[in-house]
Design a protein around this motif. Structure first.
Motif, PDB file in Angstrom:
ATOM      1  N   LYS A  57       0.817  -1.217   0.000  1.00 18.37           N
ATOM      2  CA  LYS A  57       0.000   0.000   0.000  1.00 18.37           C
ATOM      3  C   LYS A  57       0.851   1.267   0.000  1.00 18.37           C
ATOM      4  CE  LYS A  57      -3.745   2.332   2.406  1.00 18.37           C
ATOM      5  NZ  LYS A  57      -4.715   2.247   3.501  1.00 18.37           N
ATOM      6  N   GLU A  58       1.798   1.353   0.903  1.00 18.86           N
ATOM      7  CA  GLU A  58       2.606   2.568   1.019  1.00 18.86           C
ATOM      8  C   GLU A  58       3.393   2.850  -0.266  1.00 18.86           C
ATOM      9  OE1 GLU A  58       6.289   4.175   3.735  1.00 18.86           O
ATOM     10  OE2 GLU A  58       4.853   2.814   4.657  1.00 18.86           O
ATOM     11  N   ALA A  59       3.930   1.798  -0.883  1.00 21.16           N
ATOM     12  CA  ALA A  59       4.749   1.971  -2.091  1.00 21.16           C
ATOM     13  C   ALA A  59       3.924   2.491  -3.264  1.00 21.16           C
ATOM     14  CB  ALA A  59       5.427   0.655  -2.461  1.00 21.16           C
ATOM     15  N   ILE A  60       2.749   1.911  -3.492  1.00 26.89           N
ATOM     16  CA  ILE A  60       1.937   2.359  -4.629  1.00 26.89           C
ATOM     17  C   ILE A  60       1.351   3.741  -4.370  1.00 26.89           C
ATOM     18  CG2 ILE A  60      -0.230   1.246  -3.930  1.00 26.89           C
ATOM     19  CD1 ILE A  60       1.145   1.491  -7.532  1.00 26.89           C
ATOM     20  N   ASN A  66       3.604  10.921  -6.321  1.00 29.73           N
ATOM     21  CA  ASN A  66       4.770  11.539  -6.950  1.00 29.73           C
ATOM     22  C   ASN A  66       4.680  11.635  -8.473  1.00 29.73           C
ATOM     23  OD1 ASN A  66       6.058  11.945  -4.482  1.00 29.73           O
ATOM     24  ND2 ASN A  66       6.946   9.893  -4.518  1.00 29.73           N
ATOM     25  N   LYS A  67       3.821  10.850  -9.093  1.00 32.83           N
ATOM     26  CA  LYS A  67       3.714  10.857 -10.555  1.00 32.83           C
ATOM     27  C   LYS A  67       2.236  10.759 -10.925  1.00 32.83           C
ATOM     28  CE  LYS A  67       5.369   8.391 -14.602  1.00 32.83           C
ATOM     29  NZ  LYS A  67       6.001   7.185 -15.092  1.00 32.83           N
ATOM     30  N   LYS A  68       1.740  11.737 -11.674  1.00 36.09           N
ATOM     31  CA  LYS A  68       0.307  11.805 -11.968  1.00 36.09           C
ATOM     32  C   LYS A  68      -0.210  10.606 -12.753  1.00 36.09           C
ATOM     33  CE  LYS A  68      -0.857  16.610 -11.696  1.00 36.09           C
ATOM     34  NZ  LYS A  68      -2.082  17.316 -11.899  1.00 36.09           N
ATOM     35  N   ARG A  69       0.474  10.181 -13.750  1.00 37.54           N
ATOM     36  CA  ARG A  69      -0.015   9.089 -14.599  1.00 37.54           C
ATOM     37  C   ARG A  69       0.766   7.805 -14.340  1.00 37.54           C
ATOM     38  NH1 ARG A  69      -3.749   9.598 -18.089  1.00 37.54           N
ATOM     39  NH2 ARG A  69      -2.891   8.092 -19.544  1.00 37.54           N
ATOM     40  N   THR A  70       0.718   7.336 -13.116  1.00 40.62           N
ATOM     41  CA  THR A  70       1.413   6.105 -12.732  1.00 40.62           C
ATOM     42  C   THR A  70       0.728   4.910 -13.379  1.00 40.62           C
ATOM     43  OG1 THR A  70       2.081   7.007 -10.607  1.00 40.62           O
ATOM     44  CG2 THR A  70       2.029   4.626 -10.779  1.00 40.62           C
ATOM     45  N   GLY A  81      -3.879   2.182 -18.799  1.00 41.82           N
ATOM     46  CA  GLY A  81      -4.314   3.422 -18.163  1.00 41.82           C
ATOM     47  C   GLY A  81      -3.585   3.657 -16.849  1.00 41.82           C
ATOM     48  N   PRO A  82      -3.698   4.882 -16.338  1.00 47.44           N
ATOM     49  CA  PRO A  82      -3.048   5.191 -15.065  1.00 47.44           C
ATOM     50  C   PRO A  82      -3.791   4.535 -13.896  1.00 47.44           C
ATOM     51  CG  PRO A  82      -4.347   7.059 -15.796  1.00 47.44           C
ATOM     52  CD  PRO A  82      -4.402   6.034 -16.898  1.00 47.44           C
ATOM     53  N   ILE A  83      -3.052   4.280 -12.830  1.00 52.39           N
ATOM     54  CA  ILE A  83      -3.657   3.758 -11.602  1.00 52.39           C
ATOM     55  C   ILE A  83      -4.200   4.938 -10.815  1.00 52.39           C
ATOM     56  CG2 ILE A  83      -3.229   2.566  -9.424  1.00 52.39           C
ATOM     57  CD1 ILE A  83      -0.899   1.134 -10.764  1.00 52.39           C
ATOM     58  N   LEU A  84      -5.448   4.826 -10.423  1.00 54.08           N
ATOM     59  CA  LEU A  84      -6.074   5.842  -9.587  1.00 54.08           C
ATOM     60  C   LEU A  84      -6.271   5.261  -8.186  1.00 54.08           C
ATOM     61  CD1 LEU A  84      -8.845   7.040 -12.078  1.00 54.08           C
ATOM     62  CD2 LEU A  84      -6.549   8.003 -11.744  1.00 54.08           C
ATOM     63  N   ILE A  85      -6.298   6.124  -7.198  1.00 56.62           N
ATOM     64  CA  ILE A  85      -6.513   5.661  -5.821  1.00 56.62           C
ATOM     65  C   ILE A  85      -7.822   4.878  -5.733  1.00 56.62           C
ATOM     66  CG2 ILE A  85      -6.969   6.417  -3.453  1.00 56.62           C
ATOM     67  CD1 ILE A  85      -4.898   8.623  -3.892  1.00 56.62           C
TER      68      ILE A  85
END
Length: 120
Positions: A57-60, A66-70, A81-85
């Protein structure tokens, strides 16, 4: 040699008794679940509901902050696609399996210590 064999047999019997008395049977286990980001054992697993991959959890969360489109850090993941919370959910099933694995390891270690003590 006969004495060593007798002690060995007695130790095996003690180990079998301990395992028979346990309330838990593990049929499949994996020693550790490794986070694809940190390459360390996962302690607090979260699952990506889009692709199904599991992260610490903490790492993701740090990556997303830190990066918008992870994107999913698992090599070969089909999720482009990017990962969203909102895509992340606590993986309670994995937490349960990790608890079972830890409990099983403790039972095995106790059986080995009992076996060692009975041989001495």
């Amino acid at each position: 040699m006969l004495e060593v064999n007798n002690r060995y047999q007695k130790g095996l019997q003690v180990a079998r008794t301990n395992l028979d008395e346990s309330d838990l049977a593990i049929t499949e286990m994996q020693d550790q679940y490794i986070d694809p980001i940190t390459k360390r054992p996962i302690l607090d697993p979260v699952k990506n509901t889009v692709c199904g991959h599991i992260y610490e959890k903490e790492a993701i969360m740090d990556m997303i902050r830190n990066k918008k489109r992870t994107k999913c850090p698992v090599v070969g993941c089909g999720n482009r696609g990017p990962i969203l919370i909102d895509h992340l959910m606590s993986d309670d099933e994995l937490k349960f399996r990790m608890t079972l694995t830890q409990h099983s390891t403790m039972i095995q270690e106790r059986s080995i210590m009992d076996l060692d003590n009975s041989i001495e």
